[in-house]
Design a protein around this motif. Structure first.
Motif, mmCIF file in Angstrom:
data_model
loop_
_atom_site.group_PDB
_atom_site.id
_atom_site.type_symbol
_atom_site.label_atom_id
_atom_site.label_comp_id
_atom_site.label_asym_id
_atom_site.label_seq_id
_atom_site.Cartn_x
_atom_site.Cartn_y
_atom_site.Cartn_z
ATOM 1 N N ALA A 283 -13.138 7.785 -1.400
ATOM 2 C CA ALA A 283 -12.257 8.920 -1.699
ATOM 3 C C ALA A 283 -10.792 8.508 -1.611
ATOM 4 C CB ALA A 283 -12.545 10.073 -0.731
ATOM 5 N N LEU A 284 -10.458 7.675 -0.610
ATOM 6 C CA LEU A 284 -9.081 7.178 -0.480
ATOM 7 C C LEU A 284 -8.690 6.322 -1.678
ATOM 8 C CD1 LEU A 284 -8.468 6.045 3.218
ATOM 9 C CD2 LEU A 284 -7.465 7.964 2.014
ATOM 10 N N GLU A 285 -9.605 5.467 -2.112
ATOM 11 C CA GLU A 285 -9.318 4.609 -3.259
ATOM 12 C C GLU A 285 -9.098 5.449 -4.514
ATOM 13 O OE1 GLU A 285 -11.475 1.040 -5.812
ATOM 14 O OE2 GLU A 285 -11.890 1.225 -3.661
ATOM 15 N N ALA A 286 -9.943 6.484 -4.665
ATOM 16 C CA ALA A 286 -9.767 7.381 -5.807
ATOM 17 C C ALA A 286 -8.419 8.092 -5.725
ATOM 18 C CB ALA A 286 -10.910 8.397 -5.848
ATOM 19 N N LEU A 287 -8.057 8.517 -4.527
ATOM 20 C CA LEU A 287 -6.801 9.238 -4.334
ATOM 21 C C LEU A 287 -5.599 8.349 -4.641
ATOM 22 C CD1 LEU A 287 -5.725 11.989 -3.381
ATOM 23 C CD2 LEU A 287 -5.686 11.095 -1.064
ATOM 24 N N GLN A 288 -5.692 7.064 -4.314
ATOM 25 C CA GLN A 288 -4.587 6.143 -4.592
ATOM 26 C C GLN A 288 -4.266 6.071 -6.086
ATOM 27 O OE1 GLN A 288 -5.486 2.273 -2.910
ATOM 28 N NE2 GLN A 288 -4.041 2.622 -1.253
ATOM 29 N N ASN A 289 -5.289 6.308 -6.913
ATOM 30 C CA ASN A 289 -5.090 6.197 -8.358
ATOM 31 C C ASN A 289 -4.145 7.259 -8.910
ATOM 32 O OD1 ASN A 289 -6.798 4.026 -8.412
ATOM 33 N ND2 ASN A 289 -8.588 5.176 -9.069
ATOM 34 N N LYS A 290 -3.822 8.260 -8.083
ATOM 35 C CA LYS A 290 -2.883 9.283 -8.561
ATOM 36 C C LYS A 290 -1.497 8.682 -8.804
ATOM 37 C CE LYS A 290 -0.670 11.272 -4.444
ATOM 38 N NZ LYS A 290 -0.381 12.523 -3.737
ATOM 39 N N PHE A 291 -1.219 7.529 -8.175
ATOM 40 C CA PHE A 291 0.067 6.868 -8.375
ATOM 41 C C PHE A 291 0.306 6.598 -9.855
ATOM 42 C CE2 PHE A 291 3.056 3.364 -8.452
ATOM 43 C CZ PHE A 291 3.973 3.733 -7.483
ATOM 44 N N VAL A 292 -0.771 6.197 -10.562
ATOM 45 C CA VAL A 292 -0.651 5.903 -11.983
ATOM 46 C C VAL A 292 -1.140 7.073 -12.838
ATOM 47 C CG1 VAL A 292 -1.437 4.371 -13.847
ATOM 48 C CG2 VAL A 292 -0.850 3.419 -11.607
#
Length: 529
Positions: A283-292
Motif C-alpha cells: 500500500a505504501l509503494e502504491a501511495l508513493q506513485n502519487k508523486f508521478v
C-alpha cells in the motif's frame, strides 16, 4: 448537564422541587417526574437520569423497592432518598441497598444543593476515570496495531488473535488487505497538530461510512501521519487486488464535503497476521506513485506501475543546454527546457527514486551556475537552503517541477542583479595576487596596484569596499593563516616558516602571530600536541 428524576406521590412536593432551585445554574436539568416506583422505572428506561430524588412512601412501589430495582438495572444512577423523621430507620436501612444519600424533611435549599453538588462531583470523577481508561485502551490498541505493521513483529497467529480479542476485535478468515490514506498537502494546509488530528478524525468517520457494507475492518492512525485501514478480505485467497469502490467513494465524499483531497494506496490480500505488514508495504509503494500519477485518487498495488528508469532518457547534453541558457540569462528557454524534462518524466512514468535523481541533477546544474559566476550559494538561496530535504517534502511531480523552475529563476534574477562590476573585478584580482605572492617580503600596496593596473589610492578604496578589510590587513590575514597551517604540520623551524610567509625577522613574526591569534607560535604547537 446532569439529569435528575423526581419521584414523589405528592404533586405539590414535585412542584416544589421543580421550582426550588435554578437547576441549570448548578449544572442540572429535570429530565422527568414520576408519582410512584412503577412510573419511575419506566422513566428511567427512557431518560437514564444521573440522579434520582426518591420519596420513601409511595403507592404500588415504595422508595426502597424502587432503589433496589434501580441498583440492579442502572447501578450508575445515584439515589437520594427524601424522608421524614418517622421514616428515618428506613432511610438508614436504604444505605445498605446502595443509596448515595438521604435528606430529612423539612430540608433547606442549601442542604439540597450541597447534596446534589457532592454527587455531581462524584459523577464527574467517575466519568473522567472512564474517559481516561477508554483513551488508554485506544492508545494501547493503536500501539499494538502499529506494531503489527512493523518489521519486528514476530508473534504467532494464536497470540495475535488473543491480543486482538482483549481489545474487542476478532477476525475469521485471517486474510487481510491494508490501505494507506494520506491527506494531500496536509502540512501546508494546517500548521497546528490539533487541526491535523481534527481533519484526520473527520476522514476516519467518513471512511467508516464509506466501508459500512464492507466486512470486518479496523481504522487507526499509522506511521508518518497516515490513516491505516485494515480490512478482512473476503475474496478467494492471496495476492488479489480488492474492490476499490469504498475508497473511491471516500475520495469523492472528502472532496465534496470537506473541500480537500486525499490519496489512497491499497495493497493486495495477504494471509495471516504476518501478511498484514506485506500488504501495508504494498500500500505504501502504491501511495508513493502519487508523486508521478498525481493526488486525489485510489492507487492499487501493481496498477499503473512505474518504470525503473534504467533507460537512457536523460542525455548529458541536457545539462549543458541548461547551463548555456543560464549563462545567457534566458529565463524563458530555461523554463521551457525544464518543462520538457518533467513532461518526459510524466510520459515515461518514471519511478519516484529515478525522478529524485533527475531532480537533484538539475539542482546541481543550477548551483554550479551560481558558483561559477563567483557568488556564494547561501547569498543566492539563503543560509538555510538544504535542497534535498526541501525536495523530499514535495508531494507531487507538479510541485517539484514548479519548485525547481522557481530555483532556476531565482538564480537568473540574482546573478543578473549582482553582475561583477569593474571595481569588484579589480578587488578580486588584487586578492588573488596576494594569495599567490604572500611569501614575498617586499609585497606592498604599490606593487599590488601595479599588477592590477590602477593607482594605489584607488586600489586601497576599492579593496576596502569590496573585501571588507584593507590591503595590508588582508596580506597579514593570509600570511598568519598560512603560518598556522605550516605550524600544524610540525617539524618545521620557526625561522623557515617566517621566511616562507614573507617575514625576514623570526622574532617579529612571533610577535605578529601572537597579536593576530592571541597566542604565540610555541603555545599553539604545545596545545596542538
Amino acid at each position: 448537564m446532569q439529569k435528575i428524576l423526581i419521584v414523589d406521590d405528592e404533586s405539590i412536593f414535585r412542584e416544589y422541587l421543580r421550582t426550588a432551585l435554578d437547576w441549570e445554574a448548578y449544572g442540572f436539568e429535570i429530565c422527568a417526574e414520576a408519582k410512584n416506583g412503577v412510573e419511575a422505572l419506566e422513566q428511567v428506561d427512557v431518560h437514564r437520569p444521573d440522579i434520582a430524588l426518591v420519596d420513601i412512601t409511595m403507592p404500588f412501589m415504595d422508595g426502597l423497592t424502587l432503589t433496589e430495582q434501580l441498583k440492579q438495572r442502572y447501578p450508575a444512577t445515584s439515589v437520594v432518598l427524601i424522608t421524614g423523621h418517622n421514616e428515618f430507620d428506613y432511610a438508614r436501612k436504604a444505605l445498605k441497598l446502595g443509596v448515595e444519600d438521604y435528606i430529612l424533611k423539612p430540608f433547606s435549599k442549601d442542604e439540597l444543593v450541597l447534596t446534589l453538588l457532592k454527587l455531581q462531583k462524584e459523577h464527574q470523577r467517575v466519568q473522567e476515570e472512564k474517559s481516561t481508561l477508554k483513551e488508554n485502551q485506544l492508545l494501547m490498541k493503536e500501539s499494538f496495531l502499529n506494531h503489527l505493521l512493523s518489521g519486528d513483529y514476530n508473534h504467532s497467529n494464536e497470540e495475535t488473535s488473543l491480543r486482538l480479542q482483549q481489545f474487542g476485535e476478532s477476525f475469521d478468515s485471517l486474510c487481510f488487505v491494508v490501505a494507506c490514506i494520506e491527506i494531500d498537502n496536509m502540512d501546508l494546509k494546517w500548521n497546528k497538530v490539533s487541526e491535523r488530528l481534527l481533519w484526520k478524525y473527520a476522514v476516519t468517520n467518513i471512511l467508516n461510512e464509506a466501508l459500512e457494507e464492507t466486512e470486518n475492518h479496523l481504522i487507526f492512525n499509522g506511521p508518518e501521519g497516515r490513516i491505516i485501514c485494515l480490512v478482512e478480505h473476503q475474496g478467494n485467497g492471496d495476492l488479489e487486488t480488492p474492490a476499490l469502490g469504498g475508497y473511491e467513494k471516500l475520495c469523492f465524499l472528502i472532496k465534496k464535503y470537506l473541500k480537500f483531497t486525499i490519496t489512497v494506496g491499497v495493497g493486495r490480500s495477504q494471509s495471516g497476521y504476518q501478511g498484514i505488514r506485506t500488504s501495508y508495504l504494498e500500500a505504501l509503494e502504491a501511495l508513493q506513485n502519487k508523486f508521478v500519477l498525481g493526488n486525489d485518487r485510489v492507487i492499487a498495488y501493481g496498477s499503473g506501475a512505474l518504470e525503473s528508469g534504467t533507460q537512457a532518457f536523460y542525455p548529458t547534453e541536457v545539462n549543458e543546454e541548461l547551463l548555456v541558457q543560464l549563462r545567457m540569462q534566458n529565463g524563458e528557454k530555461v523554463d521551457a527546457k525544464l518543462e520538457e524534462i518533467f513532461q518526459s518524466i510524466r510520459d515515461q512514468r518514471l519511478s519516484l527514486d529515478y525522478t529524485y535523481v533527475i531532480s537533484m541533477g538539475l539542482i546541481s546544474v543550477c548551483l554550479s551556475y551560481v558558483t561559477e559566476t563567483g557568488h556564494p550559494i547561501e547569498d543566492c538561496f539563503g543560509e538555510t537552503f538544504f535542497p534535498y530535504s526541501e525536495i523530499k517534502r514535495l508531494e507531487s511531480i507538479d510541485a517539484t517541477s514548479l519548485w525547481i523552475k522557481e530555483l532556476f529563476n531565482l538564480a537568473i534574477l540574482y546573478t543578473g542583479k549582482h553582475r561583477k562590476t569593474r571595481s569588484s573585478k579589480i578587488a578580486q584580482s588584487a586578492k588573488e595576487y596576494i594569495e599567490l605572492h604572500y611569501g614575498d617580503s617586499e609585497l606592498q600596496l604599490d606593487q599590488i596596484a601595479q599588477q592590477v593596473f590602477i593607482n594605489p589610492s584607488y586600489l586601497r578604496a576599492v579593496f576596502k569596499k569590496e573585501i571588507g578589510m584593507t590591503v595590508t590587513d588582508y596580506v597579514t590575514h593570509v600570511r598568519m593563516h598560512k603560518a598556522k597551517d605550516l605550524l600544524g604540520k610540525g617539524n618545521i623551524r620557526l625561522a623557515d616558516i617566517a621566511e616562507q610567509i614573507g617575514f625576514n625577522d623570526p622574532s617579529y613574526f612571533s610577535k605578529s602571530f601572537k597579536k593576530f591569534f592571541g597566542y604565540s607560535p610555541s603555545e599553539y604547537e604545545n596545545n596542538r600536541l
